[in-house]
Design an enzyme around this catalytic site. Structure first.
Site, PDB file in Angstrom:
ATOM      1  N   LYS A 148       4.045   7.327  -0.801  1.00 24.37           N
ATOM      2  CA  LYS A 148       2.748   6.680  -1.025  1.00 24.37           C
ATOM      3  C   LYS A 148       1.968   6.592   0.284  1.00 24.37           C
ATOM      4  O   LYS A 148       0.895   6.015   0.348  1.00 24.37           O
ATOM      5  CB  LYS A 148       2.951   5.274  -1.591  1.00 24.37           C
ATOM      6  CG  LYS A 148       3.597   5.258  -2.969  1.00 24.37           C
ATOM      7  CD  LYS A 148       3.721   3.837  -3.494  1.00 24.37           C
ATOM      8  CE  LYS A 148       4.717   3.702  -4.612  1.00 24.37           C
ATOM      9  NZ  LYS A 148       4.260   4.179  -5.903  1.00 24.37           N
ATOM     10  N   GLN A 154       2.642  -0.741  -1.890  1.00 24.00           N
ATOM     11  CA  GLN A 154       1.204  -0.471  -2.068  1.00 24.00           C
ATOM     12  C   GLN A 154       0.350  -0.935  -0.896  1.00 24.00           C
ATOM     13  O   GLN A 154      -0.862  -0.714  -0.902  1.00 24.00           O
ATOM     14  CB  GLN A 154       0.702  -1.163  -3.346  1.00 24.00           C
ATOM     15  CG  GLN A 154       1.299  -0.621  -4.624  1.00 24.00           C
ATOM     16  CD  GLN A 154       0.849   0.809  -4.937  1.00 24.00           C
ATOM     17  OE1 GLN A 154      -0.179   1.286  -4.439  1.00 24.00           O
ATOM     18  NE2 GLN A 154       1.621   1.497  -5.753  1.00 24.00           N
ATOM     19  N   HIS A 185       6.129  -5.135  -9.658  1.00 20.69           N
ATOM     20  CA  HIS A 185       6.645  -3.866 -10.183  1.00 20.69           C
ATOM     21  C   HIS A 185       8.065  -4.126 -10.696  1.00 20.69           C
ATOM     22  O   HIS A 185       8.761  -5.015 -10.196  1.00 20.69           O
ATOM     23  CB  HIS A 185       6.672  -2.871  -9.027  1.00 20.69           C
ATOM     24  CG  HIS A 185       6.943  -1.446  -9.407  1.00 20.69           C
ATOM     25  ND1 HIS A 185       8.207  -0.980  -9.655  1.00 20.69           N
ATOM     26  CD2 HIS A 185       6.116  -0.388  -9.573  1.00 20.69           C
ATOM     27  CE1 HIS A 185       8.150   0.310  -9.942  1.00 20.69           C
ATOM     28  NE2 HIS A 185       6.882   0.699  -9.915  1.00 20.69           N
ATOM     29  N   CYS A 206       4.812   0.338 -14.684  1.00 26.34           N
ATOM     30  CA  CYS A 206       6.104  -0.312 -14.349  1.00 26.34           C
ATOM     31  C   CYS A 206       5.887  -1.795 -14.041  1.00 26.34           C
ATOM     32  O   CYS A 206       6.502  -2.357 -13.126  1.00 26.34           O
ATOM     33  CB  CYS A 206       6.808   0.364 -13.191  1.00 26.34           C
ATOM     34  SG  CYS A 206       7.196   2.081 -13.521  1.00 26.34           S
ATOM     35  N   ASP A 221       7.429  -6.636  -0.933  1.00 26.52           N
ATOM     36  CA  ASP A 221       7.392  -5.251  -1.412  1.00 26.52           C
ATOM     37  C   ASP A 221       6.089  -4.644  -0.886  1.00 26.52           C
ATOM     38  O   ASP A 221       4.999  -4.978  -1.361  1.00 26.52           O
ATOM     39  CB  ASP A 221       7.444  -5.277  -2.953  1.00 26.52           C
ATOM     40  CG  ASP A 221       7.131  -3.926  -3.571  1.00 26.52           C
ATOM     41  OD1 ASP A 221       6.795  -2.984  -2.841  1.00 26.52           O
ATOM     42  OD2 ASP A 221       7.205  -3.841  -4.811  1.00 26.52           O
TER      43      ASP A 221
HETATM   44  N1  PMP Z   1       6.685  -1.608  -5.856  1.00 23.50           N
HETATM   45  C1  PMP Z   1       5.410  -1.269  -6.076  1.00 23.50           C
HETATM   46  C2  PMP Z   1       4.357  -2.327  -5.906  1.00 23.50           C
HETATM   47  C3  PMP Z   1       5.093   0.028  -6.435  1.00 23.50           C
HETATM   48  O1  PMP Z   1       3.822   0.362  -6.661  1.00 23.50           O
HETATM   49  C4  PMP Z   1       6.113   0.987  -6.565  1.00 23.50           C
HETATM   50  C5  PMP Z   1       5.806   2.417  -6.979  1.00 23.50           C
HETATM   51  N2  PMP Z   1       4.892   2.547  -8.012  1.00 23.50           N
HETATM   52  C6  PMP Z   1       7.423   0.589  -6.319  1.00 23.50           C
HETATM   53  C7  PMP Z   1       7.678  -0.710  -5.963  1.00 23.50           C
HETATM   54  C8  PMP Z   1       8.550   1.558  -6.414  1.00 23.50           C
HETATM   55  O2  PMP Z   1       8.429   2.489  -5.384  1.00 23.50           O
HETATM   56  P1  PMP Z   1       9.296   3.834  -5.374  1.00 23.50           P
HETATM   57  O3  PMP Z   1       9.125   4.458  -6.720  1.00 23.50           O
HETATM   58  O4  PMP Z   1       8.689   4.622  -4.274  1.00 23.50           O
HETATM   59  O5  PMP Z   1      10.699   3.450  -5.099  1.00 23.50           O
END
Ligand code: PMP
Length: 440
Positions: free
Chosen positions: A259, A236, A156, A397, A233
């Site tokens: 999430k 997910q 991401h 993203c 990270d």
């Molecule tokens: N890493 C991953 C793998 C994600 O899926 C996301 C959210 N789509 C993020 C980071 C960022 O998370 P947040 O928007 O909750 O800060």
């Protein structure tokens, strides 16, 4: 098929693609050992009984954010209505009570992630802020010119941009683990990237663009063998599987409450205490200090050192409630049930001409990214929305991942344990309609 002797399910058998599935009396697919009472679970989430454009809501964008069970909503409402006070600052009853609940939530998060102690958990607004915190603080302390940081090609942007900026600022180098056509990290190439210059390896546990579950334990072992630290990270992974950060042995592990069926605006990061203790603050101000004079400031011990300012108190209480709920449903049950959804959905989409699944790793969470030849993902999701289906269309993203697979974007169906197989049937039918329309 082998079933437990006393089953309340009426068994029917139906072919889906090349897979054989068993359905219960409500036409929901069950495995040989049904673990989720889907009708009961769905009643826990008030939003799921809504209609959208006159059709029942089919929510398949759980990778972006999840809905909240009523008990989380009610817990936050009760806290705000009857218990709310600031934390860590006052000696009066409301403050004491809020502080106690706030720290209880930290304990719940620590247990949920398998941390050794609650003080290893730092609350942030979510994974984005968590990675920025680590990149900035760890970077300031440990990253120097010509050092190397490794990420992967399926990260991401939240786990890409902070490291890029850090490398630019410190004169360090960013290296990238390639990904195979199936969506798996190429571990042989990873091994080649590692050296005594590697200071940090930052990868996701589950890719939000492909669904791949990465071998984080092996990645961590290999990084540690060359003396590098590891950030995982977990945005997910935390909603989908039982975790134990001590078993993985990673140095940092991030999560996002929104999430995980909790309120938005809260998340955090686990870190090993010896590392936290060596790291300087990132955001500064109130609550993160030991002593301030006009000449000099000394800092509080972690986790307070990294939690400057008044935190999102109600959201932290909501996060604790969401974790209680997940524990009651059972993370192993959630993983098993969601796997049946993944298999079911994969078979359905593989059966549609003109649909190509992107990301066919052997280990996947319940997320399917796909390309529809006839239409752009934005058109696909607009069409799906007409049928009440919420799906994500875009680059998620993860633009470097899209570039790797030669697509500008994908359509993504990401499932939670409140989804049912009928919803995936509806998704498949809606996609077929869309293909027909755009092929005319
Ligand atoms: N890493 C991953 C793998 C994600 O899926 C996301 C959210 N789509 C993020 C980071 C960022 O998370 P947040 O928007 O909750 O800060």
């Amino acid at each position: 098929f082998f079933f437990k002797q006393k089953t309340e399910y009426e068994i029917g058998v139906r072919l889906v693609g090349s897979e054989m599935c068993i359905r219960d009396s409500s036409n929901t697919v069950v495995t040989g050992n049904p673990v989720i009472d889907i009708q009961k679970i769905r009643k826990d989430f008030p939003i799921l009984s809504q209609t959208v454009r006159g059709k029942p809501l089919i929510y398949l964008d759980n990778g972006a954010t999840t809905h909240k069970p009523l008990r989380v909503i009610e817990r936050v409402r009760k806290f705000d209505a009857e218990e709310y006070g600031t934390v860590r600052r006052g000696a009066y009853k409301l403050c004491e009570h809020s502080t106690q609940l706030y720290e209880e939530s930290r304990k719940k998060v620590a247990e949920f992630l398998g941390a050794e102690k609650p003080s290893e958990i730092v609350f942030t607004s979510g994974t984005t802020q968590a990675i920025n915190l680590v990149a900035n603080s760890f970077g300031k302390r440990f990253i120097n010119k010509d050092d190397e940081i490794i990420i992967s090609n399926i990260e991401h942007h939240a786990n890409t941009v902070p490291w890029q900026i850090l490398c630019e600022e410190r004169g360090a180098k960013l290296k990238v683990i390639p990904v195979s056509d199936e969506g798996e990290l190429v571990m042989k190439e990873y091994e080649k990237l590692l050296s005594n210059k590697t200071r940090m390896v930052a990868v996701n546990h589950v890719s939000n663009a492909l669904g791949t579950i990465n071998p984080v334990k092996e990645i961590t072992q290999k990084a540690h063998a060359v003396g590098a630290k590891v950030l995982i990270d977990g945005a997910q992974s935390t909603p989908h599987m039982k975790l134990n950060v001590q078993e993985i042995d990673c140095d940092f592990y991030t999560f996002s409450g929104h999430k995980m069926y909790a309120p938005s605006g809260i998340g955090g990061v686990y870190g090993k205490m010896d590392l936290w203790e060596e790291m300087p603050p990132y955001v500064t101000g109130g609550d993160m200090i030991m002593k301030v004079t006009l000449e000099k400031t000394t800092y509080a011990k972690p986790p307070a050192r990294f939690e400057a300012g008044t935190p999102p108190i109600s959201q932290v209480i909501g996060l604790g409630e969401a974790i209680d709920y997940l524990n009651e449903v059972g993370m192993d049950n959630i993983a098993a049930y969601e796997h049946t959804l993944l298999e079911y959905g994969t078979a359905l989409l593989n059966d549609i001409d003109g649909v190509r699944i992107i990301g066919n790793a052997r280990e996947k969470a319940s997320l399917i990214s796909f390309h529809v030849d006839a239409a752009h993902p934005h058109d696909v999701v607009t069409m799906l929305d007409q049928d009440g289906i919420s799906c994500r269309g875009g680059h998620h993203c993860a633009q470097p991942t899209m570039i790797r697979y030669g697509v500008p974007a994908t359509t993504r169906a990401s499932m939670a344990f409140y989804n049912k197989t009928e919803e995936l049937d509806a998704l498949a039918e809606s996609i077929k309609k869309c293909i027909q329309l755009f092929s005319e």
